[in-house]
Motif scaffolding. Structure first.
Motif, short mmCIF file in Angstrom:
data_model
loop_
_atom_site.label_atom_id
_atom_site.label_comp_id
_atom_site.label_asym_id
_atom_site.label_seq_id
_atom_site.Cartn_x
_atom_site.Cartn_y
_atom_site.Cartn_z
N LEU A 186 -37.04 -27.57 -60.33
CA LEU A 186 -36.05 -26.42 -60.85
C LEU A 186 -37.12 -25.22 -60.80
O LEU A 186 -36.98 -24.34 -59.95
CB LEU A 186 -35.23 -26.58 -62.12
CG LEU A 186 -33.82 -27.38 -61.64
CD1 LEU A 186 -33.42 -27.71 -63.14
CD2 LEU A 186 -33.04 -26.57 -60.96
N LEU A 187 -38.26 -25.63 -61.53
CA LEU A 187 -39.24 -24.38 -61.83
C LEU A 187 -39.87 -23.92 -60.18
O LEU A 187 -39.84 -22.86 -59.97
CB LEU A 187 -40.10 -24.92 -62.68
CG LEU A 187 -41.14 -23.80 -63.20
CD1 LEU A 187 -40.44 -22.53 -63.81
CD2 LEU A 187 -42.43 -24.14 -63.97
N LEU B 67 -35.50 -16.76 -57.98
CA LEU B 67 -34.15 -16.91 -58.72
C LEU B 67 -33.96 -16.62 -60.02
O LEU B 67 -34.67 -17.14 -60.85
CB LEU B 67 -33.60 -18.43 -58.38
CG LEU B 67 -33.47 -18.86 -57.07
CD1 LEU B 67 -33.25 -20.36 -57.25
CD2 LEU B 67 -32.15 -18.36 -56.46
N PRO B 68 -33.28 -15.32 -60.34
CA PRO B 68 -32.82 -15.20 -61.66
C PRO B 68 -32.15 -16.44 -62.27
O PRO B 68 -31.01 -17.05 -61.91
CB PRO B 68 -31.87 -13.82 -61.54
CG PRO B 68 -31.69 -13.65 -60.21
CD PRO B 68 -32.43 -14.49 -59.09
N THR B 69 -32.86 -17.01 -63.32
CA THR B 69 -32.26 -18.29 -63.97
C THR B 69 -32.06 -18.00 -65.44
O THR B 69 -32.54 -17.45 -66.32
CB THR B 69 -33.35 -19.32 -63.71
OG1 THR B 69 -33.52 -19.34 -62.24
CG2 THR B 69 -32.68 -20.44 -64.42
N ARG C 11 -41.58 -15.83 -65.16
CA ARG C 11 -40.60 -14.66 -65.73
C ARG C 11 -39.21 -14.50 -65.00
O ARG C 11 -38.63 -13.88 -65.55
CB ARG C 11 -41.29 -13.54 -65.13
CG ARG C 11 -43.01 -13.30 -65.77
CD ARG C 11 -43.52 -12.08 -65.42
NE ARG C 11 -44.96 -12.25 -65.94
CZ ARG C 11 -45.80 -11.19 -65.75
NH1 ARG C 11 -45.62 -10.35 -64.77
NH2 ARG C 11 -46.98 -11.18 -66.32
N LYS C 12 -38.83 -15.58 -64.47
CA LYS C 12 -37.57 -15.60 -63.90
C LYS C 12 -36.53 -16.08 -64.68
O LYS C 12 -35.20 -16.18 -64.51
CB LYS C 12 -37.68 -16.06 -62.32
CG LYS C 12 -38.25 -15.27 -61.36
CD LYS C 12 -38.36 -13.85 -61.13
CE LYS C 12 -36.88 -13.52 -60.22
NZ LYS C 12 -36.47 -12.32 -60.12
N THR D 9 -31.11 -27.72 -49.47
CA THR D 9 -29.98 -27.67 -48.63
C THR D 9 -29.23 -26.45 -49.09
O THR D 9 -28.78 -25.44 -48.34
CB THR D 9 -29.34 -28.72 -48.37
OG1 THR D 9 -30.12 -29.76 -47.90
CG2 THR D 9 -27.99 -28.49 -47.54
N PHE D 10 -28.69 -26.17 -50.09
CA PHE D 10 -27.94 -25.20 -50.72
C PHE D 10 -28.61 -23.86 -50.85
O PHE D 10 -28.18 -22.99 -50.23
CB PHE D 10 -27.43 -25.59 -52.03
CG PHE D 10 -26.69 -24.57 -52.67
CD1 PHE D 10 -25.21 -24.44 -52.29
CD2 PHE D 10 -26.90 -23.56 -53.83
CE1 PHE D 10 -24.26 -23.74 -53.10
CE2 PHE D 10 -26.30 -22.38 -54.01
CZ PHE D 10 -24.69 -22.47 -53.76
N LEU D 11 -29.71 -23.78 -51.40
CA LEU D 11 -30.38 -22.49 -51.37
C LEU D 11 -30.93 -21.97 -50.00
O LEU D 11 -30.70 -20.82 -49.70
CB LEU D 11 -31.76 -22.78 -52.21
CG LEU D 11 -31.44 -23.04 -53.59
CD1 LEU D 11 -33.04 -23.08 -54.22
CD2 LEU D 11 -30.57 -21.81 -54.41
N SER D 12 -31.33 -22.79 -48.93
CA SER D 12 -31.46 -22.58 -47.69
C SER D 12 -30.12 -22.07 -47.02
O SER D 12 -30.17 -21.12 -46.26
CB SER D 12 -32.03 -23.87 -46.96
OG SER D 12 -33.09 -24.14 -47.35
#
Length: 169
Positions: free
Chosen positions: A18-19, A27-29, A43-44, A142-145
């Motif tokens: 994830l990191l 990605l704002p998380t 920082r995100k 896959t999802f983020l792409s």
């Protein structure tokens, strides 16, 4: 898009995955949990600790998420609630929950819970391992792409989620 992570019961093997995704894609998380959990320096990432109690973290995630956001959780009822809001949900083993498949997963979860409550002995889920972490990483990538492709071709994400649900148009 904001990434929300249900931090309660997040497997350690997923933290570096994830990191890396958060940092690479900026990605704002928001990590929501009942106690302090860290993914690593970023920082995100914002950490939100909610009061202890049944489903406090889940309720906060539902309040915060918006259509198009992604929620990482192994909690199928939470996944159902965020999908109903138009967000996406990804479980720790790489299952992407969609409007087309979430009710089936929820029904199976409820059936198994009912069987356990009736006194029947059922096996719980197998322990989380490296194969599960790889499946999660692959599905997350896959999802983020697909989000990047969606900006260029709006029908791509709809086609991807339909294919992952085992449906055809």
């Amino acid at each position: 898009m904001t990434l929300y992570i249900d931090g309660d019961a997040l497997p350690r093997l997923l933290k570096p995955i994830l990191l890396r995704a958060i940092e690479r894609r900026k990605l704002p998380t928001v990590v929501v949990s009942n106690k302090r959990i860290t993914l690593g320096p970023s920082r995100k990432v914002e950490y939100l600790v909610v009061g202890e109690g049944a489903d406090m973290a889940d309720q906060r995630i539902v309040e915060l998420c918006a259509p198009g956001d992604l929620v990482v959780t192994a909690d199928i009822p939470l996944a159902d609630r965020v999908v109903a809001k138009g967000a996406h949900a990804l479980d720790h083993r790489g299952t992407l929950y969609t409007p087309d498949n979430i009710k089936e997963h929820l029904a199976m979860r409820n059936l198994m819970e009912s069987i356990r409550e009736s006194g029947e002995i059922t096996k719980g889920p197998k322990s989380f391992g490296t194969k599960d972490a790889h499946a999660f990483a692959n599905q997350l990538n896959t999802f983020l792409s697909s989000l990047e492709r969606e900006r260029e071709n709006p029908s791509f994400l709809k086609r991807l989620t339909t294919e992952k649900a085992g449906l055809s148009e």
